[in-house]
Design a protein around this motif. Structure first.
Motif, PDB file in Angstrom:
ATOM      1  N   PRO A 293       0.845  -1.198   0.000  1.00 25.23           N
ATOM      2  CA  PRO A 293       0.000   0.000   0.000  1.00 25.23           C
ATOM      3  C   PRO A 293       0.879   1.246   0.000  1.00 25.23           C
ATOM      4  CG  PRO A 293      -0.687  -1.570   1.697  1.00 25.23           C
ATOM      5  CD  PRO A 293       0.635  -2.044   1.187  1.00 25.23           C
ATOM      6  N   ALA A 294       0.299   2.367  -0.403  1.00 28.92           N
ATOM      7  CA  ALA A 294       1.064   3.610  -0.506  1.00 28.92           C
ATOM      8  C   ALA A 294       0.794   4.521   0.691  1.00 28.92           C
ATOM      9  CB  ALA A 294       0.728   4.348  -1.792  1.00 28.92           C
ATOM     10  N   ILE A 295       1.811   5.257   1.066  1.00 25.92           N
ATOM     11  CA  ILE A 295       1.673   6.325   2.057  1.00 25.92           C
ATOM     12  C   ILE A 295       2.257   7.599   1.454  1.00 25.92           C
ATOM     13  CG2 ILE A 295       2.603   7.232   4.223  1.00 25.92           C
ATOM     14  CD1 ILE A 295       2.198   4.539   5.474  1.00 25.92           C
ATOM     15  N   ILE A 296       1.455   8.666   1.485  1.00 27.10           N
ATOM     16  CA  ILE A 296       1.921   9.981   1.079  1.00 27.10           C
ATOM     17  C   ILE A 296       2.462  10.664   2.331  1.00 27.10           C
ATOM     18  CG2 ILE A 296       1.344  12.112  -0.118  1.00 27.10           C
ATOM     19  CD1 ILE A 296       0.923   9.466  -1.736  1.00 27.10           C
TER      20      ILE A 296
ATOM     21  N   ALA B 142      -4.491   0.926  -2.255  1.00 29.12           N
ATOM     22  CA  ALA B 142      -4.756   1.690  -1.042  1.00 29.12           C
ATOM     23  C   ALA B 142      -3.710   2.785  -0.859  1.00 29.12           C
ATOM     24  CB  ALA B 142      -4.771   0.762   0.166  1.00 29.12           C
ATOM     25  N   VAL B 143      -4.170   3.959  -0.433  1.00 23.53           N
ATOM     26  CA  VAL B 143      -3.276   5.099  -0.213  1.00 23.53           C
ATOM     27  C   VAL B 143      -3.655   5.782   1.097  1.00 23.53           C
ATOM     28  CG1 VAL B 143      -2.405   7.284  -1.096  1.00 23.53           C
ATOM     29  CG2 VAL B 143      -3.025   5.465  -2.700  1.00 23.53           C
ATOM     30  N   GLY B 144      -2.683   5.941   1.967  1.00 21.25           N
ATOM     31  CA  GLY B 144      -2.860   6.692   3.195  1.00 21.25           C
ATOM     32  C   GLY B 144      -1.974   7.924   3.198  1.00 21.25           C
ATOM     33  N   VAL B 145      -2.151   8.761   4.211  1.00 17.09           N
ATOM     34  CA  VAL B 145      -1.408  10.017   4.314  1.00 17.09           C
ATOM     35  C   VAL B 145      -0.884  10.145   5.742  1.00 17.09           C
ATOM     36  CG1 VAL B 145      -1.527  12.523   4.128  1.00 17.09           C
ATOM     37  CG2 VAL B 145      -2.884  11.118   2.589  1.00 17.09           C
ATOM     38  N   VAL B 146       0.392  10.534   5.878  1.00 22.54           N
ATOM     39  CA  VAL B 146       0.937  10.892   7.176  1.00 22.54           C
ATOM     40  C   VAL B 146       1.720  12.185   7.012  1.00 22.54           C
ATOM     41  CG1 VAL B 146       3.053   9.507   6.880  1.00 22.54           C
ATOM     42  CG2 VAL B 146       2.275  10.110   9.175  1.00 22.54           C
TER      43      VAL B 146
ATOM     44  N   GLU C 270      -9.912  11.473  -1.398  1.00 25.12           N
ATOM     45  CA  GLU C 270     -10.287  10.079  -1.189  1.00 25.12           C
ATOM     46  C   GLU C 270      -9.039   9.280  -0.819  1.00 25.12           C
ATOM     47  OE1 GLU C 270     -12.457   8.470  -4.452  1.00 25.12           O
ATOM     48  OE2 GLU C 270     -14.042   9.981  -4.363  1.00 25.12           O
ATOM     49  N   VAL C 271      -8.779   9.226   0.480  1.00 25.21           N
ATOM     50  CA  VAL C 271      -7.662   8.435   0.986  1.00 25.21           C
ATOM     51  C   VAL C 271      -8.212   7.410   1.969  1.00 25.21           C
ATOM     52  CG1 VAL C 271      -5.941  10.229   0.627  1.00 25.21           C
ATOM     53  CG2 VAL C 271      -7.179  10.126   2.807  1.00 25.21           C
ATOM     54  N   ASP C 272      -7.429   6.372   2.210  1.00 23.62           N
ATOM     55  CA  ASP C 272      -7.903   5.258   3.035  1.00 23.62           C
ATOM     56  C   ASP C 272      -7.676   5.485   4.521  1.00 23.62           C
ATOM     57  OD1 ASP C 272      -8.662   2.846   1.097  1.00 23.62           O
ATOM     58  OD2 ASP C 272      -6.957   3.916   0.226  1.00 23.62           O
ATOM     59  N   ALA C 273      -6.702   6.290   4.886  1.00 21.43           N
ATOM     60  CA  ALA C 273      -6.419   6.585   6.287  1.00 21.43           C
ATOM     61  C   ALA C 273      -5.504   7.798   6.327  1.00 21.43           C
ATOM     62  CB  ALA C 273      -5.757   5.402   6.987  1.00 21.43           C
ATOM     63  N   ALA C 274      -5.546   8.533   7.438  1.00 21.99           N
ATOM     64  CA  ALA C 274      -4.695   9.717   7.572  1.00 21.99           C
ATOM     65  C   ALA C 274      -4.198   9.825   9.007  1.00 21.99           C
ATOM     66  CB  ALA C 274      -5.459  10.982   7.184  1.00 21.99           C
TER      67      ALA C 274
ATOM     68  N   ARG D 166      -2.347  -0.391   9.143  1.00 27.03           N
ATOM     69  CA  ARG D 166      -2.503  -1.834   8.950  1.00 27.03           C
ATOM     70  C   ARG D 166      -3.980  -2.201   8.819  1.00 27.03           C
ATOM     71  NH1 ARG D 166       2.373  -2.186   8.014  1.00 27.03           N
ATOM     72  NH2 ARG D 166       3.927  -3.164   9.371  1.00 27.03           N
ATOM     73  N   LYS D 167      -4.809  -1.639   9.713  1.00 24.29           N
ATOM     74  CA  LYS D 167      -6.230  -1.982   9.709  1.00 24.29           C
ATOM     75  C   LYS D 167      -6.923  -1.501   8.445  1.00 24.29           C
ATOM     76  CE  LYS D 167     -10.430  -1.612  12.522  1.00 24.29           C
ATOM     77  NZ  LYS D 167     -11.001  -1.082  13.790  1.00 24.29           N
ATOM     78  N   ALA D 168      -6.580  -0.307   7.991  1.00 17.50           N
ATOM     79  CA  ALA D 168      -7.271   0.284   6.844  1.00 17.50           C
ATOM     80  C   ALA D 168      -6.741  -0.222   5.507  1.00 17.50           C
ATOM     81  CB  ALA D 168      -7.163   1.808   6.898  1.00 17.50           C
ATOM     82  N   MET D 169      -5.424  -0.540   5.438  1.00 21.11           N
ATOM     83  CA  MET D 169      -4.809  -0.772   4.132  1.00 21.11           C
ATOM     84  C   MET D 169      -3.960  -2.038   4.060  1.00 21.11           C
ATOM     85  SD  MET D 169      -3.499   3.085   3.160  1.00 21.11           S
ATOM     86  CE  MET D 169      -1.909   2.868   3.957  1.00 21.11           C
ATOM     87  N   GLY D 170      -3.615  -2.622   5.217  1.00 18.08           N
ATOM     88  CA  GLY D 170      -2.597  -3.660   5.196  1.00 18.08           C
ATOM     89  C   GLY D 170      -1.221  -2.997   5.123  1.00 18.08           C
TER      90      GLY D 170
END
Length: 417
Positions: A29-32, A120-124, A141-145, A232-236
């Motif tokens: 999965p990706a994290i921005i 899946a893409v999240g942001v931190v 539209e992101v999966d978690a932040a 992990r919960k939102a995207m693996g």
């Protein structure tokens, strides 16, 4: 792992750069990763590699590119003043749109995966990036932040209703930019939203995750663990940490293979046996410790009897009985004490932290006094210590309690049962 810069296409066809780091597996999965006001400097690149080690494809965009390209600044003096000037000229709404372009670029990468076949893409984000992470959760539209010490979020709470993904916000409890009353306003805005968590860390200030005078290691460790749990919960990706730990123990105590044991760990792991401060920090020291003092140095009848196991997003906590005959000097546990031939049973707790699918560290705890009593080098008379009874009561809680408390037997002190 070694990252590098790529180009991302913005609205209107212009291009800006982003630092890209890819996990050892080649995908995930990706994290921005959204930087502080100091740009994609060495610290932010290290954070990118850190999340790649956790199993994520990371893109850290150059958020200031419309003001000035390729910003990489330090934290003091003229460079800090320049960072504040860049912030004053930064269009935050346009910045969020550029983050949207980065999210789209991430979903177009062949390395990016996610649960159920979707990308899946999240942001931190940190500081300015923490505010941008919040706005990304509200507008994109992101999966978690996840946002760290994002100043100014309290002035943007009219957008709280737009947050449609899990959101976690970390603050230092002594942060002057976001004082306790500000943190409480943010927390109140999300009352009734179990997918939104707001944490304040005692004795931590602003920038508590950044190396330097503001760094607060306990806060940074706890915040990262909570962040990983959200992602992990939102995207693996989801790893079987229990099985990975079992395999590590098999190599340590079963096959007694040092190189195989090290293969289950990150490139630079560490182990700390808390009572004796034995173990190793970094690959070379830990390999030497395993080879010369641990894997081949444990008694032949060593047994690990499991009592309980708790598995989290990035760690395993094992409660067990550790049993052995003291038939040799066990210098990691009882250094300097010649073999006594005594049989020992002690409760032992192992807390094992993972990065991705590899062990990062082990913190091992036991009652050293109980060990010394059982091998006969510490006389328990008059001391608040016990021997094998500590292990037996762990298995059978009905065994007597409070035997070391002289006042426990005083008349009228309590109902003794």
């Amino acid at each position: 792992m070694s990252g590098g810069f790529i180009e991302i296409e913005a609205e209107g066809g212009e291009r800006f750069r982003a630092y890209k780091a890819v996990p050892r597996s080649g995908g995930g999965p990706a994290i921005i990763l959204l930087p502080e006001i100091f740009g994609i400097n060495a610290h932010i690149r290290d954070v990118a590699e850190f999340y790649a080690e956790e199993g994520y494809v990371v893109l850290a965009p150059d958020v200031f590119w419309r003001v000035e390209r390729d910003v990489e600044l330090g934290y003091e003096g003229a460079e800090r003043e320049k960072a504040l000037d860049l912030l004053s000229r930064f269009d935050i709404d346009q910045g969020v749109r550029d983050i949207g372009s980065t999210v789209a670029a991430a979903r177009a990468l062949p390395e990016v995966t996610g649960p159920d076949g979707r990308k899946a893409v999240g942001v931190v984000g940190f500081c300015l990036g923490g505010r941008l992470a919040y706005l990304s959760a509200a507008r994109l539209e992101v999966d978690a932040a996840v946002g760290y010490y994002g100043g100014g979020i309290d002035k943007l709470l009219d957008e709280a209703g737009g947050v449609s993904c899990p959101l976690t916000l970390h603050f230092g409890a002594t942060d002057r930019i976001s004082p306790p009353e500000t943190i409480e306003r943010i927390r109140a805005a999300f009352a009734g939203r179990p997918d939104v968590e707001v944490f304040a860390y005692p004795e931590a200030g602003h920038a508590f995750n950044r190396p330097g005078p503001h760094f607060n290691k306990p806060a940074a460790l706890m915040a990262h663990s909570r962040s990983i749990a959200v992602f992990r919960k939102a995207m693996g990706p989801r790893y079987d940490l229990s099985a990975l730990w079992d395999k590590h123990c098999e190599y340590e105590f079963g096959t007694r293979d040092v190189d195989a044991t090290m293969s289950t760990m990150v490139a630079e792991p560490y182990v700390n046996h808390i009572p004796t401060m034995t173990g190793g920090y970094g690959y070379q020291q830990l390999h030497h410790f395993y080879l010369k003092h641990f894997v081949h140095g444990n008694p032949g009848d060593t047994k690990l009897i499991p009592i309980s196991r708790t598995v989290g997003a990035d760690r395993v906590v094992d409660e067990m009985l550790f049993c052995f005959t003291h038939d040799r000097e066990i210098d990691w546990m009882i250094p300097g004490i010649p073999p006594t031939g005594k049989y020992v049973e002690i409760p032992l707790i192992a807390i094992i932290n993972f990065r991705g699918d590899k062990l990062y560290n082990e913190h091992i705890y036991w009652d050293q006094a109980s060990v010394l009593v059982q091998i006969g080098v510490l006389k328990p008379d008059g001391l608040p210590v016990a021997g094998v009874e500590t292990a037996r009561k762990l298995v059978d809680p009905a065994l007597p309690s409070n035997a070391l408390m002289a006042r426990w037997t005083e008349p009228g002190g309590t109902d003794h049962g």
